[in-house]
Design a protein around this motif. Structure first.
Motif, PDB file in Angstrom:
ATOM      1  N   ARG A   5       0.827  -1.210   0.000  1.00  0.00           N
ATOM      2  CA  ARG A   5       0.000   0.000   0.000  1.00  0.00           C
ATOM      3  C   ARG A   5       0.863   1.262   0.000  1.00  0.00           C
ATOM      4  O   ARG A   5       0.506   2.265  -0.599  1.00  0.00           O
ATOM      5  N   GLU A   6       2.001   1.213   0.700  1.00  0.00           N
ATOM      6  CA  GLU A   6       2.869   2.382   0.820  1.00  0.00           C
ATOM      7  C   GLU A   6       3.850   2.511  -0.339  1.00  0.00           C
ATOM      8  O   GLU A   6       4.676   3.418  -0.357  1.00  0.00           O
ATOM      9  N   ALA A  35      -4.452   3.485  -3.319  1.00  0.00           N
ATOM     10  CA  ALA A  35      -3.353   2.604  -2.934  1.00  0.00           C
ATOM     11  C   ALA A  35      -3.828   1.177  -2.670  1.00  0.00           C
ATOM     12  O   ALA A  35      -3.035   0.318  -2.333  1.00  0.00           O
ATOM     13  N   ARG A  36      -5.115   0.924  -2.855  1.00  0.00           N
ATOM     14  CA  ARG A  36      -5.683  -0.385  -2.569  1.00  0.00           C
ATOM     15  C   ARG A  36      -5.139  -1.428  -3.538  1.00  0.00           C
ATOM     16  O   ARG A  36      -5.201  -1.258  -4.749  1.00  0.00           O
ATOM     17  N   PRO A  37      -4.605  -2.523  -3.015  1.00  0.00           N
ATOM     18  CA  PRO A  37      -4.131  -3.596  -3.902  1.00  0.00           C
ATOM     19  C   PRO A  37      -5.278  -4.490  -4.370  1.00  0.00           C
ATOM     20  O   PRO A  37      -6.379  -4.467  -3.806  1.00  0.00           O
ATOM     21  N   ARG A  60      -0.784  -3.743  -6.922  1.00  0.00           N
ATOM     22  CA  ARG A  60      -1.578  -2.535  -7.190  1.00  0.00           C
ATOM     23  C   ARG A  60      -1.885  -2.433  -8.683  1.00  0.00           C
ATOM     24  O   ARG A  60      -1.638  -1.420  -9.322  1.00  0.00           O
TER      25      ARG A  60
END
Length: 163
Positions: A5-6, A35-37, A60
């Motif tokens: 996410r980061e 940022a949601r995978p 992602r």
């Protein structure tokens, strides 16, 4: 998944979801942030015989249709919905179910459901709106959360399955 996410990781390889998982990883795929995978692949993709372990790849990257796919949908409901109730709702909307697991998220005060279906379903597929209606008033969110090209079978590779 946090590193993914980061932006500190490109992908994560995670075990297949199981109904007995006390603290499943897949609820981290819910939500609408950029940022949601997404679930992007299933491993192994091609291997003769029965694999010792299977996993899902999360990245992602949104799912792209290949012509022979499986998709995952995430459902959030305010009330508990039985697996048979979910399967009935999916059947009514022409979405063939392969796997269902649920988890009660006490922080969100909601039930989260992960459903694997045969075929590709786009995020804007009209069946998602019909599915929300079939699930009922307790449906808060229904979202496509990824999928994968169906792995190559041992038969297609010309190998006999190991038993």
């Amino acid at each position: 998944l946090g590193a993914l996410r980061e932006g500190q990781a490109s992908l994560a390889v995670l075990p297949l979801p199981r109904e007995v998982d006390e603290r499943p990883w897949w609820p981290m795929l819910f939500g609408a942030d950029e940022a949601r995978p997404f679930i992007a692949a299933r491993l192994p993709f091609a291997m003769p015989g029965q694999p010792a372990a299977e996993a899902l790849v999360v990245a992602r990257v949104e799912q792209a249709e290949t012509g022979d796919d499986r998709s995952f949908l995430g459902l959030e409901t305010t009330d508990a919905v039985s697996r048979s109730g979910l399967k009935d709702a999916f059947t009514k909307t022409d979405l063939p179910v392969r796997f269902v697991t649920s988890w009660h998220d006490t922080g969100r005060q909601a039930w989260l459901h992960l459903v694997e279906i045969d075929g590709y379903i786009a995020p804007d597929d009209p069946r998602l709106a019909r599915l929300a209606s079939a699930v009922g008033a307790g449906a808060r969110e229904i979202r496509q959360i990824g999928g994968y090209a169906v792995p190559v079978s041992p038969a297609l590779m010309g190998a006999e399955p190991r038993g």
